[in-house]
Design an enzyme around this catalytic site. Structure first.
Site, PDB file in Angstrom:
ATOM      1  N   CYS A  18     -22.282  -7.488  -5.177  1.00 48.52           N
ATOM      2  CA  CYS A  18     -22.644  -7.686  -6.573  1.00 48.52           C
ATOM      3  C   CYS A  18     -24.098  -8.183  -6.627  1.00 48.52           C
ATOM      4  CB  CYS A  18     -21.690  -8.741  -7.155  1.00 48.52           C
ATOM      5  SG  CYS A  18     -22.060  -9.206  -8.853  1.00 48.52           S
ATOM      6  N   ASP A  28      -5.255   5.914 -10.466  1.00 50.27           N
ATOM      7  CA  ASP A  28      -5.930   7.191 -10.188  1.00 50.27           C
ATOM      8  C   ASP A  28      -6.525   7.736 -11.495  1.00 50.27           C
ATOM      9  OD1 ASP A  28      -4.123   9.110 -11.597  1.00 50.27           O
ATOM     10  OD2 ASP A  28      -2.655   8.529 -10.086  1.00 50.27           O
ATOM     11  N   GLY A  61       8.034   8.283 -15.182  1.00 47.92           N
ATOM     12  CA  GLY A  61       7.785   8.041 -13.765  1.00 47.92           C
ATOM     13  C   GLY A  61       7.445   6.614 -13.380  1.00 47.92           C
ATOM     14  N   THR A  62       8.202   5.669 -13.900  1.00 48.37           N
ATOM     15  CA  THR A  62       7.988   4.271 -13.478  1.00 48.37           C
ATOM     16  C   THR A  62       9.345   3.620 -13.265  1.00 48.37           C
ATOM     17  OG1 THR A  62       7.038   2.132 -14.100  1.00 48.37           O
ATOM     18  CG2 THR A  62       7.617   3.611 -15.917  1.00 48.37           C
ATOM     19  N   SER A  63       9.432   2.798 -12.217  1.00 47.57           N
ATOM     20  CA  SER A  63      10.737   2.269 -11.810  1.00 47.57           C
ATOM     21  C   SER A  63      11.242   1.143 -12.708  1.00 47.57           C
ATOM     22  CB  SER A  63      10.662   1.776 -10.365  1.00 47.57           C
ATOM     23  OG  SER A  63       9.633   0.816 -10.242  1.00 47.57           O
ATOM     24  N   HIS A  99      -3.570  -1.455 -15.293  1.00 50.49           N
ATOM     25  CA  HIS A  99      -3.672  -2.072 -13.965  1.00 50.49           C
ATOM     26  C   HIS A  99      -5.003  -1.779 -13.283  1.00 50.49           C
ATOM     27  CE1 HIS A  99       1.014  -2.412 -13.580  1.00 50.49           C
ATOM     28  NE2 HIS A  99       0.485  -3.350 -14.337  1.00 50.49           N
ATOM     29  N   CYS A 109     -17.260  -7.816  -9.273  1.00 49.74           N
ATOM     30  CA  CYS A 109     -17.600  -9.003  -8.493  1.00 49.74           C
ATOM     31  C   CYS A 109     -16.337  -9.783  -8.119  1.00 49.74           C
ATOM     32  CB  CYS A 109     -18.528  -9.892  -9.314  1.00 49.74           C
ATOM     33  SG  CYS A 109     -18.977 -11.402  -8.420  1.00 49.74           S
ATOM     34  N   TYR A 161      -7.429   0.439  -0.327  1.00 47.21           N
ATOM     35  CA  TYR A 161      -7.970   1.115  -1.514  1.00 47.21           C
ATOM     36  C   TYR A 161      -8.915   2.265  -1.141  1.00 47.21           C
ATOM     37  CZ  TYR A 161      -5.370  -1.868  -4.521  1.00 47.21           C
ATOM     38  OH  TYR A 161      -4.314  -2.466  -5.149  1.00 47.21           O
TER      39      TYR A 161
HETATM   40  C1  BJW Z   1       8.984  10.403 -10.618  1.00 47.44           C
HETATM   41  C2  BJW Z   1       8.648  11.521  -9.863  1.00 47.44           C
HETATM   42  C3  BJW Z   1       8.281  12.703 -10.560  1.00 47.44           C
HETATM   43  C4  BJW Z   1       9.167   9.908  -8.520  1.00 47.44           C
HETATM   44  N1  BJW Z   1       8.271  12.697 -11.900  1.00 47.44           N
HETATM   45  N2  BJW Z   1       8.961  10.430 -11.935  1.00 47.44           N
HETATM   46  C5  BJW Z   1       9.718 -12.504 -11.910  1.00 47.44           C
HETATM   47  C6  BJW Z   1      10.289 -11.924 -13.031  1.00 47.44           C
HETATM   48  C7  BJW Z   1       9.519 -11.197 -13.930  1.00 47.44           C
HETATM   49  C8  BJW Z   1       8.163 -11.005 -13.719  1.00 47.44           C
HETATM   50  C9  BJW Z   1       7.614 -11.580 -12.609  1.00 47.44           C
HETATM   51  C10 BJW Z   1       8.375 -12.328 -11.721  1.00 47.44           C
HETATM   52  N3  BJW Z   1       7.571 -12.750 -10.727  1.00 47.44           N
HETATM   53  C11 BJW Z   1       6.317 -12.297 -10.974  1.00 47.44           C
HETATM   54  C12 BJW Z   1       6.334 -11.575 -12.115  1.00 47.44           C
HETATM   55  C13 BJW Z   1       5.192 -10.862 -12.750  1.00 47.44           C
HETATM   56  C14 BJW Z   1       4.732  -9.716 -11.887  1.00 47.44           C
HETATM   57  C15 BJW Z   1       5.907  -8.783 -11.607  1.00 47.44           C
HETATM   58  O1  BJW Z   1       6.256  -7.931 -12.385  1.00 47.44           O
HETATM   59  N4  BJW Z   1       6.499  -8.890 -10.427  1.00 47.44           N
HETATM   60  C16 BJW Z   1       7.649  -8.073 -10.080  1.00 47.44           C
HETATM   61  C17 BJW Z   1       7.570  -7.692  -8.620  1.00 47.44           C
HETATM   62  C18 BJW Z   1       8.908  -8.829 -10.457  1.00 47.44           C
HETATM   63  N5  BJW Z   1       3.730  -9.025 -12.674  1.00 47.44           N
HETATM   64  C19 BJW Z   1       2.459  -9.374 -12.610  1.00 47.44           C
HETATM   65  O2  BJW Z   1       2.057 -10.239 -11.849  1.00 47.44           O
HETATM   66  C20 BJW Z   1       1.527  -8.694 -13.578  1.00 47.44           C
HETATM   67  N6  BJW Z   1       0.792  -9.663 -14.312  1.00 47.44           N
HETATM   68  C21 BJW Z   1       1.377 -10.477 -15.194  1.00 47.44           C
HETATM   69  O3  BJW Z   1       2.579 -10.425 -15.437  1.00 47.44           O
HETATM   70  O4  BJW Z   1       0.491 -11.330 -15.811  1.00 47.44           O
HETATM   71  C22 BJW Z   1       1.016 -12.198 -16.830  1.00 47.44           C
HETATM   72  C23 BJW Z   1       0.658 -11.674 -18.173  1.00 47.44           C
HETATM   73  C24 BJW Z   1       1.446 -10.699 -18.753  1.00 47.44           C
HETATM   74  C25 BJW Z   1       1.136 -10.211 -20.017  1.00 47.44           C
HETATM   75  C26 BJW Z   1       0.058 -10.701 -20.703  1.00 47.44           C
HETATM   76  C27 BJW Z   1      -0.736 -11.687 -20.116  1.00 47.44           C
HETATM   77  C28 BJW Z   1      -0.430 -12.165 -18.848  1.00 47.44           C
HETATM   78  C29 BJW Z   1       0.524  -7.810 -12.832  1.00 47.44           C
HETATM   79  C30 BJW Z   1       1.197  -6.651 -12.201  1.00 47.44           C
HETATM   80  C31 BJW Z   1       0.213  -5.875 -11.342  1.00 47.44           C
HETATM   81  C32 BJW Z   1       0.878  -4.686 -10.670  1.00 47.44           C
HETATM   82  N7  BJW Z   1      -0.009  -4.164  -9.724  1.00 47.44           N
HETATM   83  C33 BJW Z   1       0.404  -2.977  -8.968  1.00 47.44           C
HETATM   84  C34 BJW Z   1      -0.638  -2.713  -7.832  1.00 47.44           C
HETATM   85  C35 BJW Z   1      -2.012  -2.606  -8.313  1.00 47.44           C
HETATM   86  C36 BJW Z   1      -2.369  -1.203  -8.758  1.00 47.44           C
HETATM   87  C37 BJW Z   1      -2.514  -0.238  -7.599  1.00 47.44           C
HETATM   88  O5  BJW Z   1      -2.964  -0.609  -6.517  1.00 47.44           O
HETATM   89  O6  BJW Z   1      -2.208   0.935  -7.809  1.00 47.44           O
HETATM   90  O7  BJW Z   1       0.528  -1.850  -9.833  1.00 47.44           O
HETATM   91  S1  BJW Z   1       2.000  -3.118  -8.226  1.00 47.44           S
HETATM   92  C38 BJW Z   1       2.430  -1.441  -8.401  1.00 47.44           C
HETATM   93  O8  BJW Z   1       3.611  -1.397  -9.220  1.00 47.44           O
HETATM   94  C39 BJW Z   1       1.280  -0.795  -9.209  1.00 47.44           C
HETATM   95  C40 BJW Z   1       2.056   0.007 -10.210  1.00 47.44           C
HETATM   96  O9  BJW Z   1       1.241   0.271 -11.341  1.00 47.44           O
HETATM   97  C41 BJW Z   1       3.246  -0.844 -10.510  1.00 47.44           C
HETATM   98  C42 BJW Z   1       4.422  -0.110 -11.091  1.00 47.44           C
HETATM   99  O10 BJW Z   1       4.893   0.820 -10.175  1.00 47.44           O
HETATM  100  P1  BJW Z   1       5.510   2.180 -10.716  1.00 47.44           P
HETATM  101  O11 BJW Z   1       4.467   2.987 -11.374  1.00 47.44           O
HETATM  102  O12 BJW Z   1       6.724   1.875 -11.505  1.00 47.44           O
HETATM  103  O13 BJW Z   1       5.877   2.920  -9.343  1.00 47.44           O
HETATM  104  P2  BJW Z   1       7.231   2.884  -8.501  1.00 47.44           P
HETATM  105  O14 BJW Z   1       6.905   3.396  -7.157  1.00 47.44           O
HETATM  106  O15 BJW Z   1       7.904   1.568  -8.597  1.00 47.44           O
HETATM  107  O16 BJW Z   1       8.178   3.919  -9.264  1.00 47.44           O
HETATM  108  C43 BJW Z   1       7.902   5.305  -9.288  1.00 47.44           C
HETATM  109  C44 BJW Z   1       8.905   5.993 -10.166  1.00 47.44           C
HETATM  110  O17 BJW Z   1       8.542   7.352 -10.262  1.00 47.44           O
HETATM  111  C45 BJW Z   1      10.332   5.938  -9.608  1.00 47.44           C
HETATM  112  O18 BJW Z   1      11.204   5.497 -10.627  1.00 47.44           O
HETATM  113  C46 BJW Z   1      10.635   7.403  -9.252  1.00 47.44           C
HETATM  114  O19 BJW Z   1      11.973   7.772  -9.527  1.00 47.44           O
HETATM  115  C47 BJW Z   1       9.713   8.139 -10.178  1.00 47.44           C
HETATM  116  N8  BJW Z   1       9.297   9.496  -9.755  1.00 47.44           N
HETATM  117  N9  BJW Z   1       8.772  11.294  -8.538  1.00 47.44           N
HETATM  118  C48 BJW Z   1       8.593  11.627 -12.563  1.00 47.44           C
HETATM  119  N10 BJW Z   1       7.953  13.915  -9.901  1.00 47.44           N
END
Ligand code: BJW
Length: 238
Positions: free
Chosen positions: A146, A99, A183-185, A114, A122, A61
């Site tokens: 903390c 960010d 821009g999310t996968s 997120h 803490c 981070y």
């Molecule tokens: C462009 C571009 C350009 C490139 N222009 N586009 C099994 C089945 C279903 C769910 C689960 C499961 N097992 C576990 C789960 C739940 C789990 C989960 O989803 N896991 C998966 C791996 C399956 N989820 C969780 O645990 C979440 N919590 C939860 O579900 O709690 C229960 C609950 C729900 C609702 C209410 C109450 C309780 C928490 C998820 C936390 C995610 N954390 C992260 C990291 C922390 C943040 C950080 O450090 O930054 O968040 S993981 C990471 O992935 C980050 C992102 O926010 C997140 C999404 O990624 P994103 O943004 O989609 O990025 P990429 O790289 O995947 O995609 C980029 C895209 O951009 C691509 O498509 C490119 O094509 C595109 N692109 N250039 C426009 N110029």
């Protein structure tokens, strides 16, 4: 590319992911095989990773803080800030990004589901509120504590933790008539389900990105292209 008309009746919900910041020089997660210096993202973005190696997590981070501090918003962020200025309360931006480029672009009606890169809290959840924190922590010895004495941790939602502001987000999706996703996968939940919730309510759903997301079939329109190139000319408010 045709424009998407936003009428006086529309309520707009925008969801952004890492792709919107890619043109600002911040790498997406699933680019480069989802690795950071050889570590799987899942190995630095979980509570288990923190318990196993908090120093590695803070190094990850800290590197992200350093990169984000230098980054500037691109035309995609600016187009969304302009849309907010035109729609006011008929608009909400929900970002998965930690960010602050949406804020730098001028967005204010914004929720970071997120968490935020420049906030720490803490690690023992003692009840002290999260605090602004721009520091870099190369070793655990540097990490601020903390008021209760516990280590601070990043104010980030890791896998297995509950995303922030879900009640507010759910209400806003239910009343939306247009969902714009950028821009999310579509691979991380619950964000990947938002488009399904919007469709259930009858909303138009538009995706913008260079490739189709995993949940592409739920979108009424998929616009292929980079956010910074597509967004400035995509939406017209009547
Ligand atoms: C462009 C571009 C350009 C490139 N222009 N586009 C099994 C089945 C279903 C769910 C689960 C499961 N097992 C576990 C789960 C739940 C789990 C989960 O989803 N896991 C998966 C791996 C399956 N989820 C969780 O645990 C979440 N919590 C939860 O579900 O709690 C229960 C609950 C729900 C609702 C209410 C109450 C309780 C928490 C998820 C936390 C995610 N954390 C992260 C990291 C922390 C943040 C950080 O450090 O930054 O968040 S993981 C990471 O992935 C980050 C992102 O926010 C997140 C999404 O990624 P994103 O943004 O989609 O990025 P990429 O790289 O995947 O995609 C980029 C895209 O951009 C691509 O498509 C490119 O094509 C595109 N692109 N250039 C426009 N110029």
């Amino acid at each position: 590319m045709s424009t998407i008309e936003i009428t006086a009746e529309d309520q707009v919900f925008v969801l952004t992911g890492a792709g919107i910041s890619a043109e600002s020089g911040l790498p997406t997660f699933r680019a480069a095989d989802g690795l950071w210096e050889g570590h799987r993202i899942e190995d630095v973005c979980t509570p288990e990773a923190w318990d196993r190696n908090a120093e590695l997590v803070w190094q990850f981070y800290s590197a992200r803080r350093e990169a984000a501090e230098k980054a500037q918003p691109n035309p995609g962020h600016l187009a969304l800030a302009k849309l907010e200025s035109e729609l006011g309360e008929r608009y909400l931006l929900c970002t998965q990004n930690v960010d602050n480029l949406h804020e730098k672009a001028g967005s204010r009606r914004l929720v970071h589901m997120h968490g935020e890169l420049f906030t720490s809290r803490c690690s023992e959840e003692c009840g002290e509120p999260p605090q602004t924190d721009h520091a870099l922590y190369p070793t655990l010895a540097n990490v601020a504590r903390c008021a209760c004495g516990a280590l601070l941790r990043p104010h980030i939602v890791w896998f297995g933790e509950t995303p922030l502001e879900m009640d507010w987000i759910t209400v806003e999706i239910r009343r939306s008539t247009l969902m714009l996703v950028v821009g999310t996968s579509g691979s991380v939940y619950p964000a990947a389900n938002f488009v399904h919730w919007a469709r259930q309510g009858g909303a138009r759903t538009v995706y913008v990105g260079p490739e189709a997301p995993l949940n592409a079939s739920a979108f009424t329109h998929v616009v292929t292209g980079k956010a910074g190139e597509v967004l400035p000319g995509l939406l017209s408010v009547s």
